[in-house]
Write a protein that holds these residues in place. Structure first.
Motif, PDB file in Angstrom:
ATOM      1  N   SER A 163       0.877  -1.179  -0.172  1.00 59.41           N
ATOM      2  CA  SER A 163      -0.047  -0.008  -0.032  1.00 59.41           C
ATOM      3  C   SER A 163       0.847   1.291   0.051  1.00 59.41           C
ATOM      4  N   SER A 164       0.350   2.170  -0.503  1.00 55.89           N
ATOM      5  CA  SER A 164       1.029   3.486  -0.788  1.00 55.89           C
ATOM      6  C   SER A 164       0.057   4.591  -0.728  1.00 55.89           C
ATOM      7  N   GLN A 167      -3.570   3.616  -0.995  1.00 53.35           N
ATOM      8  CA  GLN A 167      -4.230   2.843  -2.127  1.00 53.35           C
ATOM      9  C   GLN A 167      -3.347   1.472  -2.013  1.00 53.35           C
ATOM     10  N   VAL A 169      -1.185  -1.155  -4.102  1.00 53.27           N
ATOM     11  CA  VAL A 169      -0.290  -1.059  -5.270  1.00 53.27           C
ATOM     12  C   VAL A 169       0.592  -2.675  -5.205  1.00 53.27           C
ATOM     13  N   MET A 215      -7.170  -1.462  -8.151  1.00 54.09           N
ATOM     14  CA  MET A 215      -5.764  -1.410  -8.363  1.00 54.09           C
ATOM     15  C   MET A 215      -5.592  -2.643  -9.614  1.00 54.09           C
TER      16      MET A 215
END
Length: 220
Positions: A163-164, A167, A169, A215
């Motif tokens: 996550s980043s 969100q 990823v 994603m």
């Protein structure tokens, strides 16, 4: 501490251990990469399960996580390694030596290549480590596994995703053994509709099932 109520019912008591790691430019891309590395201690019916052992200096953090769950090293019954990379097995010797009653598990294709003070048992799709179901999620490595707690909808994904900025990823392609299989694994875990996803790199995100679907539907 990472503990909350999952939409399926009762809480799953979890403590996370977080460390920041700097990856030099040229290793995972042209720029320097700063990321966190997370491993977990999980309270289970027959004792504490440690999921991954972090970097080589994670022992103190894991000890604190075990203590926060009301236990000590003698209560650690299982050590599950999502895969063989150093940021997930770095403290294995230290943890295994301090938790002598703990069985050690890793996905079958990865298990022979993990250095350990005692036997690493190969574990495969559908096996149970107490109340945690093993899911084969290859791609990041051939033997990568995730763990799912059905009762609370809690999913530990290792490096199948990260996550980043809130969100979900994909992981860096430089560390991927098979991008096609990794994408199949992402589709599989998204189909579970997890209420909670715990990553090895990155904090929890809101509405993780929706975030996973976004994603997968977005650009690679």
């Amino acid at each position: 501490m990472s503990e909350q109520t999952g939409g399926r019912g009762a809480q799953l008591p979890v403590q996370d251990v977080v460390r920041e790691v700097v990856i030099p430019a040229g290793v995972a891309g042209p720029d320097q990469l700063i990321m966190d590395v997370r491993c977990y201690a999980v309270a289970q019916p027959a004792g504490i399960v440690v999921i991954d052992t972090g970097m080589p200096d994670a022992e103190a953090g894991i000890a604190a996580a075990v203590e926060a769950l009301g236990g000590d090293w003698s209560d650690v019954r299982d050590i599950v390694l999502t895969h063989l990379h150093m940021d997930h097995v770095g403290s294995l010797f230290a943890i295994a030596e301090r938790a002598p009653h703990a069985a050690i598990y890793a996905g079958g294709p990865d298990s022979p290549d993990i250095r350990s003070p005692r036997h690493v048992s190969a574990i495969s799709e559908g096996a149970m480590v107490q109340d945690l179901e093993i899911l084969a999620t290859p791609g990041h490595t051939p033997g990568h596994i995730s763990l799912f707690h059905e009762g609370t909808g809690t999913l530990f994904v290792g490096d199948a995703a990260g996550s980043s900025h809130g969100q979900v990823v994909r992981g860096p392609s430089a560390f991927m053994s098979d991008a096609g299989r990794a994408e199949e694994s992402l589709e599989r875990i998204a189909a579970l509709g997890p209420d909670r996803v715990l990553f090895a790199h990155g904090a929890e995100v809101d509405s993780p099932a929706d975030a996973l679907s976004r994603m997968i539907g977005g650009p690679h």
